[in-house]
Write an enzyme that holds these catalytic residues in place. Structure first.
Site, PDB file in Angstrom:
ATOM      1  N   GLY A   1       0.828  -1.204   0.000  1.00 23.33           N
ATOM      2  CA  GLY A   1       0.000   0.000   0.000  1.00 23.33           C
ATOM      3  C   GLY A   1       0.850   1.236   0.000  1.00 23.33           C
TER       4      GLY A   1
ATOM      5  N   GLY B   1       0.386   4.973   1.587  1.00 26.34           N
ATOM      6  CA  GLY B   1      -0.514   5.793   2.403  1.00 26.34           C
ATOM      7  C   GLY B   1      -0.095   7.234   2.419  1.00 26.34           C
ATOM      8  N   GLY B   2      -0.862   8.005   3.138  1.00 23.69           N
ATOM      9  CA  GLY B   2      -0.566   9.423   3.254  1.00 23.69           C
ATOM     10  C   GLY B   2       0.772   9.679   3.902  1.00 23.69           C
TER      11      GLY B   2
ATOM     12  N   GLY C   1       3.414   7.527   3.623  1.00 21.94           N
ATOM     13  CA  GLY C   1       4.480   6.793   2.961  1.00 21.94           C
ATOM     14  C   GLY C   1       4.042   5.373   2.604  1.00 21.94           C
TER      15      GLY C   1
ATOM     16  N   LYS D   1       5.816   0.416   7.769  1.00 25.42           N
ATOM     17  CA  LYS D   1       5.425   1.693   7.176  1.00 25.42           C
ATOM     18  C   LYS D   1       6.655   2.579   7.104  1.00 25.42           C
ATOM     19  CE  LYS D   1       1.438   3.430   8.162  1.00 25.42           C
ATOM     20  NZ  LYS D   1       0.373   4.106   7.445  1.00 25.42           N
TER      21      LYS D   1
ATOM     22  N   ASP E   1      -8.474  10.399  10.620  1.00 22.25           N
ATOM     23  CA  ASP E   1      -8.553   9.832   9.273  1.00 22.25           C
ATOM     24  C   ASP E   1      -9.182   8.453   9.330  1.00 22.25           C
ATOM     25  OD1 ASP E   1      -8.351   9.798   6.558  1.00 22.25           O
ATOM     26  OD2 ASP E   1      -6.205   9.396   6.471  1.00 22.25           O
TER      27      ASP E   1
END
Ligand SMILES: *[C@@H]1O[C@H](CO)[C@@H](O)[C@H](O)[C@H]1NC(C)=O
Ligand SMILES: *[C@@H]1O[C@H](CO)[C@@H](O)[C@H](O)[C@H]1NC(C)=O
Ligand SMILES: *[C@@H]1O[C@H](CO)[C@@H](O)[C@H](O)[C@H]1NC(C)=O
Ligand SMILES: *[C@@H]1O[C@H](CO)[C@@H](O)[C@H](O)[C@H]1NC(C)=O
Length: 814
Positions: A503, A505-506, A508, A524, A623
């Site tokens: 994935g 994400g916002g 990274g 992450k 979020d």
């Protein structure tokens, strides 16, 4: 005696004529021969305001008040708040002594303007278009009394809040007792004259919030701002101390209301509808709560920890401090030794400490001020009192410094903190790194993209001379935090190979990995937006790692390598909820039988309750969305990315993208428009999520052939028309208790209501979801329920966020 029936008959006649007249043309005044009773009202000349009797809730009590003509629920003034009428016998009339009086049963006065020396023949009462009810002398036009001088719970444009010192008039607001009872509640909002004037919210007799002192330009933290639809005018002189505001144009109105929980909320309305949107409120955050950090500390709304001791001070109780109980504040590391060389450290851009032990001298120069402070060993700080022109005037504090926080407004006012020369030396020694601190600021007009309040977090380097605000306490090494080394992580993720990327994400990209022990992890890799110092980073990760709940994804540790920062999470084999509820294949959807969906809703709610209430950090997620809910092998939901906005999001906000952290379709209106986030904005996102889980449809990509509504609008419309079952996902093939599904829809709708204060809090949500018997409130209009509305806002906010969810979706931890 013969005369009496005649007078009666005469006044009856007048009444009849009056009520006919009212139909033709609304009246705005009363005089000696004209009164109003419970079913009549006065309407101001242009029709803005109405005065009359109203009831609240289901209680039979009635009150005399003033409200906006377009919205009878927006009450701005109440006359007899502490002495309600128990029936409909109320009459508002001008009595023989010239006073405006509210009579019960036609004779008992329950409220009066209490003016001395007026005469009834010569006075009249008029409801002006400003919303001011004025009692005046007809001939001379002298105002004898006006409702603006006796505010209730609300302030409107043109009203003065504060003092007329010539007649010792103190105009303040008092909250309602509760939302159904206008009686005086426990909060008061007004101007305190002690020391230098400041705007204050009291809770009973103690201070709940204060603005910071008048500095010749504005009241501390309440600056004069040009980004709002009104302009504030403060006046401070020997005769008057107040502020008032005027609307920039007549087509809108702003009402400031002191709520029953002690917030001053400013609502903007358009004068044509019942829609009011929250512009902003004070206190804006927990640092606004008076003395939140206790004495001698500075409160930061963002950053490694909420409270930091001032230089030369240490936590009063390190144990309490460690677990986030701040109220004990800080004490001097050692008694200031006055024979030792002393110096001052300037702290810029903070709210001046409150006046506990202090001296004010408006005529002193800054040099004299400094010298005076140096001379007296118990003087702990000084500052210029007047920020207008060349900084001058003198404020001296002796003893504790209370309620200091960074401010959003620039003023030529610096707090000079007394420190021992040795404290300064130890700080600027060779090992001293430049500290970085994060300060939450409200950006004023020029920087702002939008005419609304927007909260940014602002990273500011504090140079050696600028004052060290970071605290020594953050420098503790912490052994509990598992640090993974880079080699382990590189191996586990096969050199961060694309095949392992699960994935983006916002914050990274996210990689799947497998440790040598066989344990699967999700890594992450934080984008370079994390400008935090190493210790701050570790501290924050440690705090998040301590948040443990079965409905939160577990953070296992972190990896720090040169400039790289990575977070290591437990791996969630079933991926994220969105791929199940919106997933293309019927197979995945069919897995989601109602029982499972319900337990997912409950699980997410429990996780959020923990973040909001039970964890000691009280995290606002900011979020929450389907792609941030991961599923373990038993399909238990786990919230991911919590604490990310608090920790790593702020810098991005300003330095990278100017984007509000959050995702299109899930963000509460007050957050998108005003940048105001609170637990209630998370509740909004939860509501969206609940409706998505029930309907199997994405809010942001919802289309319906018949209307422009998004999922929220669609759900609400179905609800109003009693067709809520049509919302249920048709691919749900099992049988389910309809009452439970409807209950979820109702709770979802309650969570997405336009006004944050209408939305339930987390514990209430869980209670409502769980209870089969109790009656739930009826949801009001949701926020952002039409696509069109959202798109207009979108262009207004161009650049503030990316409307395309895919670019912001954070899929992680699979
Ligand atoms: C006021 O209401 C009463 C009933 O409550 C009604 O009998 C009366 O006619 C009304 N008066 C006016 C002026 O509308
Ligand atoms: C608010 O105003 C009222 C009336 O002027 C006054 O009696 C009261 O003391 C004020 N309250 C505070 C907290 O200043
Ligand atoms: C602050 O200074 C300005 C001029 O420099 C003066 O006009 C004003 O009265 C001062 N205000 C106070 C509160 O002393
Ligand atoms: C220092 O200031 C305090 C507060 O004004 C005063 O009580 C005390 O007497 C002063 N001490 C000296 C040595 O001037």
């Amino acid at each position: 005696m013969d005369k009496l029936p005649f007078v009666l008959r005469y006044s009856l006649l007048v009444l009849v004529i009056l009520s006919c007249a009212e139909i033709l043309v609304a009246i705005d005044s009363l005089n000696a021969s004209r009164s109003i009773s419970h079913n009549e009202t006065l309407i101001s000349a242009q029709g803005q305001f109405q005065l009359g009797f109203f009831k609240t809730g289901s209680s039979p009590r009635s009150y005399l008040g003033i409200w906006y003509n377009v919205d009878p629920n927006q009450i701005v003034w109440v006359a007899n708040r502490d002495s309600p009428l128990n029936d409909t016998s109320g009459v508002l009339t001008i009595q023989n002594d010239g006073n405006l009086v509210l009579l019960a049963d036609g004779r008992r006065a329950v409220w009066s303007t209490n003016v001395q020396n007026a005469e009834s023949g010569t006075v009249s009462a008029q409801l002006l278009d400003t919303g001011n009810l004025v009692l005046k002398e007809i001939n001379e036009g002298t105002v004898l009394w006006q409702s603006f001088d006796h505010p209730a719970h609300a302030m409107i444009a043109g009203m003065k809040l504060g003092w007329d010192l010539r007649i010792s008039l103190d105009r303040n607001l008092t909250s309602w007792k509760n939302t159904d009872d206008p009686a005086k509640g426990e909060y008061t909002y007004g101007i305190r004259l002690h020391g230098l004037a400041q705007v204050v919210i009291w809770k009973g007799s103690s201070i709940h919030y204060r603005s910071g002192p008048w500095n010749g330009v504005h009241f501390g933290g309440i600056g004069i701002r040009y980004d709002l639809p009104f302009i504030t005018e403060p006046v401070v002189n020997l005769e008057e101390v107040y502020y008032t505001y005027q609307m920039n144009n007549k087509s809108s109105s702003v009402v400031s209301t002191l709520t029953t929980n002690g917030e001053l909320q400013l609502f903007l309305g358009d004068n044509t509808s019942e829609d009011w949107r929250l512009l902003f409120k004070v206190p804006t955050d927990q640092c606004g709560t008076y003395a939140y950090c206790g004495p001698n500390a500075i409160c930061f709304i963002s950053g490694p920890q909420t409270c930091s001791c001032m230089t030369g001070y240490q936590p009063n109780s390190p144990q309490q401090w460690d677990i986030g109980v701040w109220s004990g504040g800080c004490v001097q590391k050692r008694q200031l030794n006055c024979s030792e060389r002393q110096d001052f450290k300037e702290i810029e851009g903070v709210k001046m400490p409150d006046f506990v032990q202090y001296q004010v001298n408006l005529n002193m120069s800054l040099e004299e001020c400094k010298a005076t402070c140096l001379k007296n060993c118990s003087c702990t700080a000084y500052a210029n009192a007047n920020a207008s022109g060349q900084p001058h005037g003198c404020l001296l504090w002796f003893g504790d410094l209370i309620d200091v926080r960074p401010l959003n407004i620039y003023a030529d006012q610096k707090l000079a903190l007394r420190v021992s020369a040795s404290d300064l030396v130890s700080e600027s020694g060779p090992n001293k790194k430049k500290k970085k601190i994060i300060i939450l600021v409200t950006i004023a007009a020029s920087v702002c993209l939008l005419s609304a309040v927007l909260f940014f977090t602002w990273r500011r380097k504090v140079e050696n001379k600028g004052g060290k605000l970071g605290s020594d306490e953050t420098e503790k090494e912490n052994l509990e935090l598992p640090l993974f080394n880079m080699v382990t992580i590189t191996e586990a993720t096969q050199c961060f190979s694309n095949a392992n990327k699960i994935g983006e994400g916002g914050f990274g990209p996210v990689y799947k990995g497998k440790l040598q022990t066989g344990q699967e992890i999700a890594v992450k890799r934080l984008a370079e937006s994390s400008f935090q110092g190493l210790n701050e980073f570790k501290n924050e990760v440690l705090l998040i790692a301590k948040l443990q709940h079965r409905n939160l994804v577990r953070l296992l540790g972190c990896c720090i390598h040169a400039e790289e920062r990575m977070l290591i999470y437990e791996y969630m084999p079933n991926g994220s909820l969105d791929s199940f509820i919106f997933g293309g294949s019927n197979h995945t959807k069919r897995l989601l039988v109602w029982r499972r969906r319900y337990s997912i809703i409950i699980g997410i709610s429990r996780g959020l309750l923990y973040l909001h209430r039970d964890s000691r950090l009280r995290i606002i997620h900011r979020d929450l969305k389907a792609s941030n809910v991961l599923l373990d092998c038993e399909m238990n939901p786990k919230i991911s990315d919590f604490g990310m906005a608090r920790t790593f999001g702020e810098d991005q906000l300003i330095t990278k993208t100017l984007r509000v952290v959050g995702t299109y379709g899930y963000m509460a209106p007050e957050y998108v428009i005003d940048g105001i986030f609170s637990m209630k904005s998370d509740i909004f996102s939860l509501g969206v999520l609940i409706l998505e889980v029930v309907s199997g449809k994405r809010n942001s990509q919802f289309h319906h052939p018949d209307h422009d509504f998004n999922l929220l609008g669609h759900a609400w419309q179905l609800w109003l028309e009693g067709r809520a079952p049509e919302l249920i996902d048709p691919s749900m093939e099992d049988t389910f208790p309809m009452s439970q599904v409807l209950r979820c829809i109702q709770v979802g709708l309650l969570c997405v209501q336009l006004r944050p204060e209408d939305r339930p809090d987390m514990s209430c949500v869980l209670q409502m979801l769980g209870s089969e018997s109790s009656e739930l409130p009826q949801p009001k209009r949701p926020g952002f329920f039409t696509e069109r509305y959202f798109k207009e806002t979108d262009s207004l906010l161009a650049g503030r966020w990316t409307p395309d969810e895919s670019t912001r979706t954070t899929i992680e931890g699979r």
